[in-house]
Design an enzyme around this catalytic site. Structure first.
Site, PDB file in Angstrom:
ATOM      1  CE  LYS A  53     -31.696 -21.514 -22.430  1.00  0.00           C
ATOM      2  NZ  LYS A  53     -30.617 -20.832 -23.159  1.00  0.00           N
ATOM      3  CD  GLN A  97     -30.256 -18.670 -26.013  1.00  0.00           C
ATOM      4  OE1 GLN A  97     -30.529 -18.817 -24.828  1.00  0.00           O
ATOM      5  NE2 GLN A  97     -29.919 -19.689 -26.779  1.00  0.00           N
ATOM      6  CG  ASP A 120     -25.041 -19.682 -20.243  1.00  0.00           C
ATOM      7  OD1 ASP A 120     -25.701 -20.729 -20.374  1.00  0.00           O
ATOM      8  OD2 ASP A 120     -25.300 -18.621 -20.836  1.00  0.00           O
TER       9      ASP A 120
END
Ligand code: GUN
Length: 287
Positions: A53, A97, A120
């Protein structure tokens, strides 16, 4: 022979668009869209995802800021970091995460991220916006699957889509996106009776169960399009191998189109994260 959906290429095209958008923001405002990625602990798979990422964000001309915290981090410490990132004007997107170590409450952390920075798309406000069809920040993996389906099939109206799996990260938002694209949607899960027979009626199958090669030819109608979200790390003859939720060799001969693992959903998820960071930055800089 099925058409192999090239997630890597579609993702590269999207990242190039994001890079152009990031440059335009820089030209207009003198700032780069900023993405903060928070990793707690040493989970090997999470470390790989986070590294990818951060690398891809830099390529796209984003400012990526990585925060690595020890495995024994307390809720208070993580809450304080999220608060700091929420208040930092250089940070437009925040990604924590998952999964988090057991002492941390994921739901509390997700709800603490400012909804307009939630790249997200997991915050209850963004989940609600998705359900009512008004979403700005949509979960990355299902968004990536939808883009690949639309590139492959065009208009999805009237198609019967079966989503295998009901997670908050993939299954539920995927079903909602397909519904908004005018599909008839069925979600099958571990308690479904006749999952295989239901799946065999589908024009579109999205497999997100986390069980290596569970979906074989018996589940798939000839001519169906199959999206494989699984990334199951397996050891074969001492070698580490990534297997999807779909038995590719078995399904590929009868499908119309199918995504490979790796090189399908994975690159699209990251590209959609870059795109969400751009969207979040645009929204914030517009005031
Ligand atoms: N872990 C696995 N997939 C994801 C994702 O899309 N976002 C976050 N934050 N964690 C994940």
């Amino acid at each position: 022979m099925a058409h192999i959906i090239d997630g890597k290429q579609i993702a590269a095209d999207l990242v190039a668009d994001v890079a152009a958008g990031a440059q335009a923001i820089y030209a207009a405002h003198g700032v780069k869209p900023g993405l903060a990625v928070v990793l707690v602990g040493e989970d090997p798979a999470s470390q790989v995802y986070v590294r990818n990422k951060v690398a891809r964000a830099t390529e796209a001309g984003l400012n990526s800021i990585e925060h690595k915290l020890p495995v024994d981090t307390t809720q208070a410490t993580l809450n304080a970091l999220v608060d700091e990132l929420n208040n930092d004007p250089a940070v437009h997107g925040i990604l924590v995460q998952l999964p988090l170590p057991a002492q941390l409450n994921e739901e509390e952390i997700i709800a603490r991220i400012a909804p307009h920075k939630d790249v997200d798309g997991f915050h209850p406000v963004n989940v609600g916006e998705l359900v009512v069809g008004n979403a700005s920040l949509v979960p990355c993996t299902p968004q990536g699957c939808l883009i690949m389906l639309q590139k492959t099939l065009g208009d999805l109206s009237g198609k019967h889509a079966v989503v295998i799996g009901r997670s908050n990260i993939v299954g539920k938002p995927m079903a909602m996106l397909l519904l908004h694209a005018n599909c008839t949607v069925t979600i099958v899960h571990s308690r479904t009776r006749n999952a295989e027979a239901l799946c065999k009626e589908a024009d579109i199958v999205v497999a997100a169960v986390g069980r290596a090669e569970m979906v074989d030819a018996a589940w798939i109608k000839p001519g169906a399009t199959v999206i494989d979200v699984g990334i199951n790390v397996t050891e074969i003859d001492g070698k580490r191998k990534l297997l999807g939720d779909v038995n590719f060799a078995d399904v590929e001969p009868l499908a119309y189109a199918i995504t490979p693992v790796p090189g399908g959903v994975g690159p699209m998820t990251i590209a959609c994260l870059m795109n969400n960071t751009l969207i979040a930055a645009r929204n914030q800089l517009a005031g």
